[in-house]
Write a protein that holds these residues in place. Structure first.
Motif, PDB file in Angstrom:
ATOM      1  N   ASP A  93       0.847  -1.191   0.000  1.00 52.38           N
ATOM      2  CA  ASP A  93       0.000   0.000   0.000  1.00 52.38           C
ATOM      3  C   ASP A  93       0.886   1.246   0.000  1.00 52.38           C
ATOM      4  O   ASP A  93       1.642   1.484   0.953  1.00 52.38           O
ATOM      5  N   LEU A  94       0.796   2.054  -1.037  1.00 57.22           N
ATOM      6  CA  LEU A  94       1.607   3.264  -1.154  1.00 57.22           C
ATOM      7  C   LEU A  94       0.821   4.537  -0.867  1.00 57.22           C
ATOM      8  O   LEU A  94       1.389   5.627  -0.934  1.00 57.22           O
ATOM      9  N   TYR A  95      -0.461   4.404  -0.567  1.00 58.33           N
ATOM     10  CA  TYR A  95      -1.290   5.603  -0.372  1.00 58.33           C
ATOM     11  C   TYR A  95      -0.778   6.475   0.787  1.00 58.33           C
ATOM     12  O   TYR A  95      -0.647   7.700   0.640  1.00 58.33           O
ATOM     13  N   PRO A  96      -0.450   5.911   1.969  1.00 57.92           N
ATOM     14  CA  PRO A  96       0.060   6.762   3.050  1.00 57.92           C
ATOM     15  C   PRO A  96       1.338   7.506   2.679  1.00 57.92           C
ATOM     16  O   PRO A  96       1.482   8.693   2.986  1.00 57.92           O
ATOM     17  N   LEU A  97       2.252   6.805   2.015  1.00 63.82           N
ATOM     18  CA  LEU A  97       3.490   7.467   1.590  1.00 63.82           C
ATOM     19  C   LEU A  97       3.199   8.551   0.567  1.00 63.82           C
ATOM     20  O   LEU A  97       3.792   9.650   0.610  1.00 63.82           O
ATOM     21  N   PHE A  98       2.271   8.267  -0.352  1.00 59.13           N
ATOM     22  CA  PHE A  98       1.906   9.273  -1.350  1.00 59.13           C
ATOM     23  C   PHE A  98       1.345  10.520  -0.685  1.00 59.13           C
ATOM     24  O   PHE A  98       1.694  11.647  -1.069  1.00 59.13           O
ATOM     25  N   ARG A  99       0.463  10.355   0.309  1.00 58.06           N
ATOM     26  CA  ARG A  99      -0.099  11.526   0.995  1.00 58.06           C
ATOM     27  C   ARG A  99       1.027  12.393   1.581  1.00 58.06           C
ATOM     28  O   ARG A  99       1.002  13.619   1.473  1.00 58.06           O
ATOM     29  N   GLU A 100       1.990  11.739   2.175  1.00 60.63           N
ATOM     30  CA  GLU A 100       3.096  12.466   2.792  1.00 60.63           C
ATOM     31  C   GLU A 100       3.929  13.189   1.741  1.00 60.63           C
ATOM     32  O   GLU A 100       4.256  14.374   1.887  1.00 60.63           O
ATOM     33  N   ARG A 101       4.270  12.488   0.672  1.00 60.84           N
ATOM     34  CA  ARG A 101       5.120  13.089  -0.363  1.00 60.84           C
ATOM     35  C   ARG A 101       4.365  14.178  -1.135  1.00 60.84           C
ATOM     36  O   ARG A 101       4.960  15.174  -1.563  1.00 60.84           O
ATOM     37  N   TRP A 102       3.056  13.993  -1.324  1.00 65.25           N
ATOM     38  CA  TRP A 102       2.260  15.000  -2.038  1.00 65.25           C
ATOM     39  C   TRP A 102       2.297  16.333  -1.290  1.00 65.25           C
ATOM     40  O   TRP A 102       2.425  17.400  -1.892  1.00 65.25           O
ATOM     41  N   GLN A 103       2.199  16.263   0.027  1.00 68.12           N
ATOM     42  CA  GLN A 103       2.215  17.482   0.822  1.00 68.12           C
ATOM     43  C   GLN A 103       3.531  18.229   0.696  1.00 68.12           C
ATOM     44  O   GLN A 103       3.588  19.448   0.893  1.00 68.12           O
ATOM     45  N   ALA A 104       4.583  17.511   0.361  1.00 68.21           N
ATOM     46  CA  ALA A 104       5.905  18.134   0.247  1.00 68.21           C
ATOM     47  C   ALA A 104       6.162  18.762  -1.123  1.00 68.21           C
ATOM     48  O   ALA A 104       7.153  19.473  -1.299  1.00 68.21           O
ATOM     49  N   LEU A 105       5.292  18.519  -2.086  1.00 67.22           N
ATOM     50  CA  LEU A 105       5.458  19.118  -3.412  1.00 67.22           C
ATOM     51  C   LEU A 105       5.196  20.621  -3.350  1.00 67.22           C
ATOM     52  O   LEU A 105       4.505  21.108  -2.446  1.00 67.22           O
ATOM     53  N   PRO A 106       5.711  21.372  -4.316  1.00 67.05           N
ATOM     54  CA  PRO A 106       5.428  22.816  -4.345  1.00 67.05           C
ATOM     55  C   PRO A 106       3.924  23.085  -4.349  1.00 67.05           C
ATOM     56  O   PRO A 106       3.159  22.399  -5.035  1.00 67.05           O
ATOM     57  N   GLU A 107       3.503  24.077  -3.586  1.00 69.55           N
ATOM     58  CA  GLU A 107       2.076  24.349  -3.436  1.00 69.55           C
ATOM     59  C   GLU A 107       1.433  24.822  -4.740  1.00 69.55           C
ATOM     60  O   GLU A 107       0.205  24.746  -4.875  1.00 69.55           O
ATOM     61  N   ASN A 108       2.225  25.307  -5.690  1.00 71.69           N
ATOM     62  CA  ASN A 108       1.650  25.763  -6.957  1.00 71.69           C
ATOM     63  C   ASN A 108       1.524  24.639  -7.979  1.00 71.69           C
ATOM     64  O   ASN A 108       1.131  24.882  -9.121  1.00 71.69           O
ATOM     65  N   PHE A 109       1.830  23.401  -7.582  1.00 71.17           N
ATOM     66  CA  PHE A 109       1.619  22.253  -8.469  1.00 71.17           C
ATOM     67  C   PHE A 109       0.222  21.701  -8.231  1.00 71.17           C
ATOM     68  O   PHE A 109      -0.066  21.179  -7.150  1.00 71.17           O
ATOM     69  N   GLU A 110      -0.667  21.844  -9.211  1.00 69.75           N
ATOM     70  CA  GLU A 110      -2.050  21.378  -9.133  1.00 69.75           C
ATOM     71  C   GLU A 110      -2.701  21.852  -7.818  1.00 69.75           C
ATOM     72  O   GLU A 110      -3.164  21.041  -7.003  1.00 69.75           O
ATOM     73  N   PRO A 111      -2.774  23.166  -7.616  1.00 72.14           N
ATOM     74  CA  PRO A 111      -3.275  23.682  -6.330  1.00 72.14           C
ATOM     75  C   PRO A 111      -4.738  23.344  -6.049  1.00 72.14           C
ATOM     76  O   PRO A 111      -5.115  23.158  -4.889  1.00 72.14           O
ATOM     77  N   LEU A 112      -5.581  23.273  -7.079  1.00 71.74           N
ATOM     78  CA  LEU A 112      -6.977  22.903  -6.850  1.00 71.74           C
ATOM     79  C   LEU A 112      -7.082  21.453  -6.414  1.00 71.74           C
ATOM     80  O   LEU A 112      -7.818  21.118  -5.475  1.00 71.74           O
ATOM     81  N   THR A 113      -6.355  20.578  -7.084  1.00 68.67           N
ATOM     82  CA  THR A 113      -6.312  19.171  -6.692  1.00 68.67           C
ATOM     83  C   THR A 113      -5.871  19.042  -5.235  1.00 68.67           C
ATOM     84  O   THR A 113      -6.428  18.245  -4.460  1.00 68.67           O
ATOM     85  N   ARG A 114      -4.888  19.844  -4.849  1.00 73.89           N
ATOM     86  CA  ARG A 114      -4.376  19.810  -3.482  1.00 73.89           C
ATOM     87  C   ARG A 114      -5.478  20.141  -2.467  1.00 73.89           C
ATOM     88  O   ARG A 114      -5.658  19.451  -1.465  1.00 73.89           O
ATOM     89  N   ARG A 115      -6.234  21.213  -2.744  1.00 77.37           N
ATOM     90  CA  ARG A 115      -7.289  21.631  -1.819  1.00 77.37           C
ATOM     91  C   ARG A 115      -8.403  20.591  -1.730  1.00 77.37           C
ATOM     92  O   ARG A 115      -8.929  20.303  -0.650  1.00 77.37           O
ATOM     93  N   VAL A 116      -8.786  20.035  -2.865  1.00 73.27           N
ATOM     94  CA  VAL A 116      -9.868  19.043  -2.880  1.00 73.27           C
ATOM     95  C   VAL A 116      -9.423  17.761  -2.179  1.00 73.27           C
ATOM     96  O   VAL A 116     -10.196  17.145  -1.432  1.00 73.27           O
ATOM     97  N   PHE A 117      -8.190  17.345  -2.391  1.00 74.21           N
ATOM     98  CA  PHE A 117      -7.631  16.174  -1.700  1.00 74.21           C
ATOM     99  C   PHE A 117      -7.686  16.386  -0.193  1.00 74.21           C
ATOM    100  O   PHE A 117      -8.123  15.511   0.570  1.00 74.21           O
ATOM    101  N   ASP A 118      -7.282  17.561   0.245  1.00 66.82           N
ATOM    102  CA  ASP A 118      -7.314  17.868   1.679  1.00 66.82           C
ATOM    103  C   ASP A 118      -8.744  17.819   2.235  1.00 66.82           C
ATOM    104  O   ASP A 118      -8.983  17.299   3.328  1.00 66.82           O
ATOM    105  N   ALA A 119      -9.687  18.363   1.472  1.00 60.63           N
ATOM    106  CA  ALA A 119     -11.051  18.490   1.978  1.00 60.63           C
ATOM    107  C   ALA A 119     -11.820  17.174   1.988  1.00 60.63           C
ATOM    108  O   ALA A 119     -12.613  16.915   2.896  1.00 60.63           O
ATOM    109  N   PHE A 120     -11.589  16.323   0.972  1.00 61.66           N
ATOM    110  CA  PHE A 120     -12.422  15.129   0.807  1.00 61.66           C
ATOM    111  C   PHE A 120     -11.699  13.820   1.129  1.00 61.66           C
ATOM    112  O   PHE A 120     -12.339  12.771   1.178  1.00 61.66           O
ATOM    113  N   GLY A 121     -10.394  13.871   1.311  1.00 62.57           N
ATOM    114  CA  GLY A 121      -9.688  12.699   1.800  1.00 62.57           C
ATOM    115  C   GLY A 121      -9.265  11.692   0.754  1.00 62.57           C
ATOM    116  O   GLY A 121      -8.487  10.785   1.049  1.00 62.57           O
ATOM    117  N   LEU A 122      -9.777  11.789  -0.469  1.00 61.42           N
ATOM    118  CA  LEU A 122      -9.334  10.952  -1.579  1.00 61.42           C
ATOM    119  C   LEU A 122      -8.731  11.845  -2.657  1.00 61.42           C
ATOM    120  O   LEU A 122      -9.175  12.980  -2.859  1.00 61.42           O
TER     121      LEU A 122
END
Length: 479
Positions: free
Chosen positions: A261-290
């Protein structure tokens, strides 16, 4: 894509089957025509089959026939090739019909779909598959595609219709709800999800990511770097995603070899990406959990929070519009290049695509009972997603065999996500029924339910102007 197809288990054994009849309507499609036809020619399983090219644009059809006939000889594909300008001439006894038509001019109409609501203060984030533009786009394409499907009922009622035309869910819904034809829709947008995962897990999975992979937008500025990342990621990870087309959500992420299962690691690494990379996707991921799969450019179409004329969230999320003039020029350049290649008999490897959009593999699996697992199929919901409406067109993984398509059992989606999807499904059904019955009240309801619309009077004005501007393409509303 070719690497993707190999991983999905596409049948490359070369086993021979009874030759089949394949009709490609919209063979001159800029996005899907050449890619699909080339992949069919390269299939040893389909050797000796009948391949019929259909396109009402005689000039483009002539170029494509010359190219495909030449490649058929060069690759010793043994196809029996014919061509027509009307689908009715080609459909009799067909086994598979591939649809890639688009009422044109594509870029000009798309830009008009955007600019008409803008006159009334409604600024859409993208205007292709949802929003008022999604309504207009679907309405134009539904009429000719339904003509194809109804002619199939008379001339090849047992054939499968493989659809590439957008808006995917609305086109497939029209066919499924109003004809007896079996339909499956294929879309490559899952590649954006793989590319974003690849960027996040690059160091963990030894994936090389170009510095200029800064967006999943359709612009040529980003496409090469996105697909370069995707090709590597899809070899190493497996995504299970479900929802509706261009609005799917990552349910599972695993290592293809170790099945970890790589989902937990992905969540961690995604948060470390630059905030201007797919910023809408970032906000929706945070809000809805998937994690939403399609990337900002398509995701933005379905959300209520990106079109406010006061706060202008499209600026905050740096949402880009489709580059209409650039893509129109690219289309013209492509046809000039293909015409030149047909005349010169150039080395095929210099200009033909080296990947498949999926029609080849799907057809092969139907014919060979291959039980091919395909990760993104648009099919009717037969209970695979339990909190979405039955018979609605959903996108999810599925298995293709001689007896049909079996979607993966997903179960319930999180309720907040399901509610967003249900609204899009309802708008899709209202749009389809409005067009087929010429019902202006249903059309208005489709717009009123849309997340972009905030005023009933403005919705009516947009609808009225669309119906006038596209009167020729929307005959049912004027009968």
């Amino acid at each position: 894509m070719r690497i993707y197809n190999l991983l999905m288990g596409a049948n490359k054994t070369g086993m021979k089957v009874q030759p089949t009849k394949i009709v490609c309507v919209g063979a001159g499609s800029y996005s899907f025509g050449l890619t699909t036809l080339v992949s069919l020619l390269r299939s040893p399983i389909l050797n000796g089959s009948q391949l019929i090219l259909v396109d009402k644009n005689e000039a483009h059809l002539a170029i494509m026939v010359e190219l495909i006939s030449w490649l058929n000889d060069v690759w010793d594909a043994g196809m029996h090739i014919d061509a027509y300008t009307h689908h009715r001439q080609a459909l009799k006894d067909a086994n598979f019909v591939i649809n890639a038509i688009e009422v044109g001019p594509r870029e000009g109409l798309w830009e008009s779909d955007f600019r008409i609501p803008l006159k009334f203060g409604v600024r859409q984030p993208y205007a292709e598959n949802s929003g008022p533009g999604g309504f207009a786009h679907a309405a134009r394409n539904i009429t000719p595609i339904m003509e194809i499907a109804r002619d199939m009922e008379n001339l090849c009622p047992d054939a499968w219709l493989i659809n590439f035309t957008n808006p995917m869910a609305r086109i497939c819904a029209a066919i499924h709800r109003h004809t007896r034809i079996k339909v499956v829709g294929l879309c490559h947008q899952l590649s954006a999800g793989y590319a974003m995962v690849g960027k996040a897990l690059a160091n963990d999975l030894n994936i090389m990511v170009p510095d200029f992979f800064t967006s999943t937008h359709a612009s040529p500025r980003y496409a090469a770097s996105m697909f370069f990342t995707y090709f590597q990621a899809v070899e190493k990870v497996k995504i299970i995603a479900a929802g509706v087309n261009h609005f799917t959500w990552m349910l599972n992420l695993t290592d293809r070899k170790a099945n970890a299962d790589l989902y937990p690691l992905f969540r961690e690494r995604w948060q470390a990406l630059p905030e201007n990379f797919e910023p809408l996707t970032r906000r929706v991921f945070d809000a809805f959990g998937l994690f939403p799969i399609p990337g900002d450019e398509h995701l933005c179409e379905y959300l209520p929070w990106v079109s406010d004329p006061v706060t202008k969230p499209w600026e905050k999320y740096e949402l880009e519009l489709y580059e209409w003039s650039d893509h129109e020029q690219s289309r013209e350049d492509q046809w000039s290049s293909l015409a030149q290649a047909a005349r010169d008999k150039a080395n095929p490897e210099e200009f033909v695509p080296n990947y498949s959009e999926g029609a080849q593999e799907v057809i092969e699996s139907f014919l060979t009972d291959g039980h091919l697992l395909w990760e993104a199929l648009n099919i009717p919901n037969q209970g695979q997603i339990t909190n979405l409406p039955l018979d609605a067109i959903i996108e999810l993984p599925g298995t293709i065999a001689a007896d049909g398509i079996t979607g993966a059992q997903i179960g319930e989606l999180p309720e907040g996500i399901a509610e967003l999807l249900r609204r899009e499904i309802t708008i899709s059904h209202l749009t389809v029924d409005a067009v087929l019955y010429g019902d202006r009240k249903l059309a208005l309801q489709a717009l009123l339910l849309d997340s972009v619309i905030r005023d009933m009077d403005i919705a009516q004005k947009i609808l009225d102007e669309y119906l006038i501007a596209y009167r020729e393409q929307l005959p049912t509303f004027w009968e």
